[in-house]
Design a protein around this motif. Sequence first.
Motif, short mmCIF file in Angstrom:
data_model
loop_
_atom_site.label_atom_id
_atom_site.label_comp_id
_atom_site.label_asym_id
_atom_site.label_seq_id
_atom_site.Cartn_x
_atom_site.Cartn_y
_atom_site.Cartn_z
N GLY A 121 52.28 42.29 39.73
CA GLY A 121 53.40 41.53 39.21
C GLY A 121 53.32 40.04 39.45
O GLY A 121 52.25 39.47 39.72
N LEU A 122 54.47 39.38 39.35
CA LEU A 122 54.54 37.93 39.53
C LEU A 122 54.20 37.52 40.95
O LEU A 122 53.57 36.48 41.17
N LEU A 123 54.62 38.32 41.93
CA LEU A 123 54.30 37.97 43.31
C LEU A 123 52.79 37.98 43.53
O LEU A 123 52.24 37.06 44.16
N GLY A 124 52.10 38.99 43.02
CA GLY A 124 50.65 39.03 43.16
C GLY A 124 49.99 37.84 42.50
O GLY A 124 49.03 37.27 43.05
N ALA A 125 50.49 37.43 41.33
CA ALA A 125 49.94 36.27 40.65
C ALA A 125 50.18 35.00 41.44
O ALA A 125 49.31 34.11 41.50
N ARG A 126 51.34 34.88 42.05
CA ARG A 126 51.64 33.70 42.88
C ARG A 126 50.69 33.62 44.07
O ARG A 126 50.14 32.55 44.39
N ILE A 127 50.50 34.74 44.75
CA ILE A 127 49.63 34.75 45.93
C ILE A 127 48.20 34.39 45.54
O ILE A 127 47.52 33.63 46.24
N ASP A 128 47.72 34.94 44.44
CA ASP A 128 46.36 34.61 43.98
C ASP A 128 46.22 33.12 43.68
O ASP A 128 45.19 32.51 43.98
#
Length: 340
Positions: A121-128
């Motif tokens: 999701g968006l959280l995973g994209a932010r962390i990456d």
Amino acid sequence: MPVISAPYEINVDDLFVDLAPVFDVHLYLKCEGLNLAGSVKLKAALEMVLAAERDGSLTPGSVLVESSSGNLGIALSMIAAHRGYGFLCVTDSRCNPASRRVMESLGAQVHVISRPDKERGLLGARIDYVRRLCEYDTRYVWLNQYTNPHNWLAHYRHTGPAIAAQFPELDVLFVGAGTTGTLMGCARYFRERERPVTVVAVDSVGSVTFGGPALPRWIPGLGAGVKPRLLDPDLVDDVVMVPERDTLQSCQAMARQGFMFGGSTGTVVSGALRWLAARPRDERLTAVALAPDLGDRYLDSVYDPEWVERHFGAPQTWDEPVPAEPVPPADQPCLVTSVG
């Protein structure tokens, strides 16, 4: 009156609201938004920054970078401005416009991620995105609220003791689950005390933190698309999952009585009401819920009728009490997965 020299020195930690006049339930709400950052995240932000300074990872010329849905980003913006660091907040499209404006007014940069990772999701994209920044430029220092032990230590050292001082006979504590820093810090503190306290985690339907399916969520704050690494499920006695419609209902009910709290608070209160409604009628518990923030940053979302109708349809009759859901026995987490 005291004289302060740093903005984070203002942090009221001993104010509680009796919600009985609002919901006719014995429930006290600990207000964590009475500081210049406006939320509970000030505690974790300051604890993490000071620890990074002590261990030498944060030095003059460093640029802090963090993934945040809003509140931690505001706290870090304030601290970075005062202590002379740059700050870049990586957020996503769900971040309230008001929160972005506050961060930018404090001198921070805000990068908005709009394309979610297929699985995380968006959280995973932010962390990456944050990881790539740190690999590209060594000036960036990522405190990483998702794994940093000082996130939960802040609440072990401050939030838990403040609750115990006000309510030495505490029976049950309701804490929202985001990074789970607040939840884990309070849970660890009360596990070490002789008097048993039931710790109930409250999360949003659509969050994967406690094993539920990932579903769209619109209200920033609680919930996660990636299971928090700080979470130790053995420290949690029960879990309540709250549909976002109920979050809106609780927020509106409190606002009708003059108490304007944020979306995260609405979720925690709704979960607490569900859990308490399923208890025996003659059982009198000393119950406290944590209110992470106030409502001013949600004027463009939770408190905007057009936004509510766009995402959730026509509003309900907000003055109606939140309906109680059955809660399983204490040894089984409560996972309410209905939406709407």
